[in-house]
Design a protein around this motif. Structure first.
Motif, PDB file in Angstrom:
ATOM      1  N   GLY A  59     -22.554  13.397  11.616  1.00  0.00           N
ATOM      2  CA  GLY A  59     -23.633  13.105  12.552  1.00  0.00           C
ATOM      3  C   GLY A  59     -24.835  14.015  12.450  1.00  0.00           C
ATOM      4  N   LEU A  60     -24.825  14.956  11.524  1.00  0.00           N
ATOM      5  CA  LEU A  60     -25.981  15.829  11.347  1.00  0.00           C
ATOM      6  C   LEU A  60     -26.838  15.344  10.200  1.00  0.00           C
ATOM      7  CD1 LEU A  60     -23.814  17.957  12.707  1.00  0.00           C
ATOM      8  CD2 LEU A  60     -25.629  19.502  12.096  1.00  0.00           C
ATOM      9  N   LYS A  61     -28.099  15.710  10.256  1.00  0.00           N
ATOM     10  CA  LYS A  61     -28.999  15.459   9.141  1.00  0.00           C
ATOM     11  C   LYS A  61     -29.024  16.712   8.275  1.00  0.00           C
ATOM     12  CE  LYS A  61     -31.804  12.270  11.725  1.00  0.00           C
ATOM     13  NZ  LYS A  61     -32.844  12.199  12.695  1.00  0.00           N
ATOM     14  N   GLN A  62     -29.309  16.505   7.017  1.00  0.00           N
ATOM     15  CA  GLN A  62     -29.354  17.602   6.059  1.00  0.00           C
ATOM     16  C   GLN A  62     -30.278  18.728   6.529  1.00  0.00           C
ATOM     17  OE1 GLN A  62     -29.663  16.104   2.073  1.00  0.00           O
ATOM     18  NE2 GLN A  62     -30.935  17.824   1.458  1.00  0.00           N
ATOM     19  N   GLN A  63     -31.408  18.379   7.118  1.00  0.00           N
ATOM     20  CA  GLN A  63     -32.373  19.395   7.543  1.00  0.00           C
ATOM     21  C   GLN A  63     -31.918  20.172   8.790  1.00  0.00           C
ATOM     22  OE1 GLN A  63     -33.097  16.132   7.139  1.00  0.00           O
ATOM     23  NE2 GLN A  63     -34.156  15.305   8.905  1.00  0.00           N
ATOM     24  N   ASP A  64     -30.828  19.730   9.442  1.00  0.00           N
ATOM     25  CA  ASP A  64     -30.305  20.439  10.609  1.00  0.00           C
ATOM     26  C   ASP A  64     -29.284  21.509  10.236  1.00  0.00           C
ATOM     27  OD1 ASP A  64     -31.830  18.863  12.303  1.00  0.00           O
ATOM     28  OD2 ASP A  64     -30.246  17.375  12.573  1.00  0.00           O
ATOM     29  N   ILE A  65     -29.059  21.722   8.935  1.00  0.00           N
ATOM     30  CA  ILE A  65     -28.048  22.661   8.454  1.00  0.00           C
ATOM     31  C   ILE A  65     -28.726  23.767   7.655  1.00  0.00           C
ATOM     32  CG2 ILE A  65     -25.945  22.910   7.089  1.00  0.00           C
ATOM     33  CD1 ILE A  65     -25.595  19.824   7.429  1.00  0.00           C
ATOM     34  N   ASP A  66     -28.367  25.022   7.945  1.00  0.00           N
ATOM     35  CA  ASP A  66     -28.875  26.179   7.202  1.00  0.00           C
ATOM     36  C   ASP A  66     -27.708  26.899   6.544  1.00  0.00           C
ATOM     37  OD1 ASP A  66     -31.622  25.958   7.894  1.00  0.00           O
ATOM     38  OD2 ASP A  66     -31.182  26.823   9.857  1.00  0.00           O
ATOM     39  N   ILE A  67     -27.922  27.339   5.311  1.00  0.00           N
ATOM     40  CA  ILE A  67     -26.903  28.075   4.565  1.00  0.00           C
ATOM     41  C   ILE A  67     -27.528  29.370   4.078  1.00  0.00           C
ATOM     42  CG2 ILE A  67     -25.350  28.055   2.573  1.00  0.00           C
ATOM     43  CD1 ILE A  67     -25.636  24.955   2.667  1.00  0.00           C
ATOM     44  N   GLU A  68     -26.834  30.481   4.314  1.00  0.00           N
ATOM     45  CA  GLU A  68     -27.293  31.787   3.833  1.00  0.00           C
ATOM     46  C   GLU A  68     -26.157  32.446   3.054  1.00  0.00           C
ATOM     47  OE1 GLU A  68     -28.478  34.068   7.224  1.00  0.00           O
ATOM     48  OE2 GLU A  68     -30.068  32.674   7.774  1.00  0.00           O
ATOM     49  N   VAL A  69     -26.478  32.995   1.883  1.00  0.00           N
ATOM     50  CA  VAL A  69     -25.491  33.690   1.063  1.00  0.00           C
ATOM     51  C   VAL A  69     -25.999  35.087   0.778  1.00  0.00           C
ATOM     52  CG1 VAL A  69     -24.259  33.703  -1.143  1.00  0.00           C
ATOM     53  CG2 VAL A  69     -24.755  31.545  -0.021  1.00  0.00           C
ATOM     54  N   LEU A  74     -21.000  34.294   3.395  1.00  0.00           N
ATOM     55  CA  LEU A  74     -21.619  32.974   3.442  1.00  0.00           C
ATOM     56  C   LEU A  74     -21.698  32.602   4.916  1.00  0.00           C
ATOM     57  CD1 LEU A  74     -22.429  30.114   2.303  1.00  0.00           C
ATOM     58  CD2 LEU A  74     -20.004  29.567   2.490  1.00  0.00           C
ATOM     59  N   THR A  75     -22.865  32.134   5.359  1.00  0.00           N
ATOM     60  CA  THR A  75     -23.043  31.694   6.741  1.00  0.00           C
ATOM     61  C   THR A  75     -23.587  30.271   6.737  1.00  0.00           C
ATOM     62  OG1 THR A  75     -23.473  33.946   7.503  1.00  0.00           O
ATOM     63  CG2 THR A  75     -24.196  32.160   8.945  1.00  0.00           C
ATOM     64  N   ILE A  76     -22.927  29.412   7.513  1.00  0.00           N
ATOM     65  CA  ILE A  76     -23.366  28.036   7.711  1.00  0.00           C
ATOM     66  C   ILE A  76     -23.693  27.900   9.189  1.00  0.00           C
ATOM     67  CG2 ILE A  76     -22.719  25.600   7.597  1.00  0.00           C
ATOM     68  CD1 ILE A  76     -20.603  26.472   5.476  1.00  0.00           C
ATOM     69  N   LYS A  77     -24.915  27.454   9.491  1.00  0.00           N
ATOM     70  CA  LYS A  77     -25.291  27.317  10.897  1.00  0.00           C
ATOM     71  C   LYS A  77     -26.237  26.145  11.078  1.00  0.00           C
ATOM     72  CE  LYS A  77     -28.798  30.910  10.476  1.00  0.00           C
ATOM     73  NZ  LYS A  77     -29.276  32.186  10.981  1.00  0.00           N
ATOM     74  N   GLY A  78     -26.420  25.753  12.319  1.00  0.00           N
ATOM     75  CA  GLY A  78     -27.307  24.644  12.624  1.00  0.00           C
ATOM     76  C   GLY A  78     -27.099  24.192  14.055  1.00  0.00           C
ATOM     77  N   ALA A 117     -25.361  23.418  -2.960  1.00  0.00           N
ATOM     78  CA  ALA A 117     -24.821  22.768  -1.769  1.00  0.00           C
ATOM     79  C   ALA A 117     -25.155  21.289  -1.808  1.00  0.00           C
ATOM     80  CB  ALA A 117     -25.400  23.408  -0.512  1.00  0.00           C
ATOM     81  N   THR A 118     -24.184  20.459  -1.406  1.00  0.00           N
ATOM     82  CA  THR A 118     -24.401  19.023  -1.275  1.00  0.00           C
ATOM     83  C   THR A 118     -23.887  18.593   0.093  1.00  0.00           C
ATOM     84  OG1 THR A 118     -22.265  18.535  -2.325  1.00  0.00           O
ATOM     85  CG2 THR A 118     -24.216  18.532  -3.748  1.00  0.00           C
ATOM     86  N   TYR A 119     -24.495  17.530   0.629  1.00  0.00           N
ATOM     87  CA  TYR A 119     -24.093  16.995   1.930  1.00  0.00           C
ATOM     88  C   TYR A 119     -23.974  15.486   1.799  1.00  0.00           C
ATOM     89  CZ  TYR A 119     -24.130  16.084   6.957  1.00  0.00           C
ATOM     90  OH  TYR A 119     -23.808  15.674   8.221  1.00  0.00           O
ATOM     91  N   ARG A 120     -22.740  14.993   1.958  1.00  0.00           N
ATOM     92  CA  ARG A 120     -22.493  13.562   1.776  1.00  0.00           C
ATOM     93  C   ARG A 120     -21.368  13.130   2.714  1.00  0.00           C
ATOM     94  NH1 ARG A 120     -20.508  13.278  -3.523  1.00  0.00           N
ATOM     95  NH2 ARG A 120     -22.478  14.222  -3.965  1.00  0.00           N
ATOM     96  N   GLY A 122     -20.971  13.264   5.836  1.00  0.00           N
ATOM     97  CA  GLY A 122     -20.616  14.210   6.890  1.00  0.00           C
ATOM     98  C   GLY A 122     -19.906  15.459   6.417  1.00  0.00           C
ATOM     99  N   ILE A 123     -19.784  15.635   5.104  1.00  0.00           N
ATOM    100  CA  ILE A 123     -19.116  16.816   4.548  1.00  0.00           C
ATOM    101  C   ILE A 123     -20.134  17.648   3.774  1.00  0.00           C
ATOM    102  CG2 ILE A 123     -17.291  17.691   3.022  1.00  0.00           C
ATOM    103  CD1 ILE A 123     -16.174  16.149   5.407  1.00  0.00           C
ATOM    104  N   LEU A 124     -20.272  18.900   4.170  1.00  0.00           N
ATOM    105  CA  LEU A 124     -21.107  19.855   3.444  1.00  0.00           C
ATOM    106  C   LEU A 124     -20.209  20.576   2.449  1.00  0.00           C
ATOM    107  CD1 LEU A 124     -23.780  21.508   3.103  1.00  0.00           C
ATOM    108  CD2 LEU A 124     -22.787  23.105   4.755  1.00  0.00           C
ATOM    109  N   GLU A 125     -20.610  20.591   1.174  1.00  0.00           N
ATOM    110  CA  GLU A 125     -19.854  21.324   0.155  1.00  0.00           C
ATOM    111  C   GLU A 125     -20.759  22.364  -0.473  1.00  0.00           C
ATOM    112  OE1 GLU A 125     -16.728  19.708  -2.655  1.00  0.00           O
ATOM    113  OE2 GLU A 125     -18.416  19.979  -4.046  1.00  0.00           O
ATOM    114  N   VAL A 126     -20.322  23.616  -0.425  1.00  0.00           N
ATOM    115  CA  VAL A 126     -21.058  24.729  -1.022  1.00  0.00           C
ATOM    116  C   VAL A 126     -20.203  25.277  -2.161  1.00  0.00           C
ATOM    117  CG1 VAL A 126     -22.161  26.962  -0.633  1.00  0.00           C
ATOM    118  CG2 VAL A 126     -22.064  25.287   1.227  1.00  0.00           C
TER     119      VAL A 126
END
Length: 144
Positions: A59-69, A74-78, A117-120, A122-126
């Motif tokens: 239910g999230l859009k790609q632009q609503d997810i932030d990844i920092e390494v 590794l931090t995933i937030k949004g 990182a890919t988002y497909r 509803g699954i984010l894969e880093v």
């Protein structure tokens, strides 16, 4: 393969559930759904060459997810936004809304410039490639 065990993960999940129960008891369901923080479910795999993190973020859009390494984490937030326009129409709200964040210690040297990182569906894969010096190397045996 080395399995990294986090003794505090189960406690964190339990704390989140208890906080959710208390939060919903003191607020209406729409207010509780939009005010709480939540943590997405995550799987982490380790191969010879990579660390692979998969997070469920339906239910999230790609632009609503932030990844920092960084070198260490590794931090995933949004944030999953609650539709305030129809909040009075809900009978039950079980999906978490609001800000989320998950952080993980990496534990091995990595190649920062090759993280993908890919988002497909509803699954984010880093995919985090390990540095060359930590990849297993096959040593040939010479005849004596």
């Amino acid at each position: 393969m080395i399995s990294r065990w986090d003794p505090f993960r189960d406690l964190s999940v339990l704390q989140d559930r208890i906080n959710r129960i208390f939060s919903e008891a003191t607020r209406g369901p729409a207010e509780a759904a939009s005010a709480r923080t939540w943590a997405p479910v995550v799987d982490i795999l380790e191969t010879d060459n990579d660390l692979i993190v998969r997070a469920e973020l339906p239910g999230l859009k790609q632009q609503d997810i932030d990844i920092e390494v960084t070198d260490e984490s590794l931090t995933i937030k949004g944030e999953r936004k609650f539709d305030e326009a129809i909040k009075d129409q809900y009978i039950r709200i079980e999906r978490p809304y609001g800000p989320f964040q998950r952080s993980f210690t990496i534990g091995v040297p990595i190649q920062h410039d090759k993280v993908k990182a890919t988002y497909r569906d509803g699954i984010l894969e880093v995919v985090i490639p390990k540095a060359e010096e930590v990849k297993p190397k096959k040593i040939p045996i010479e005849a004596g």
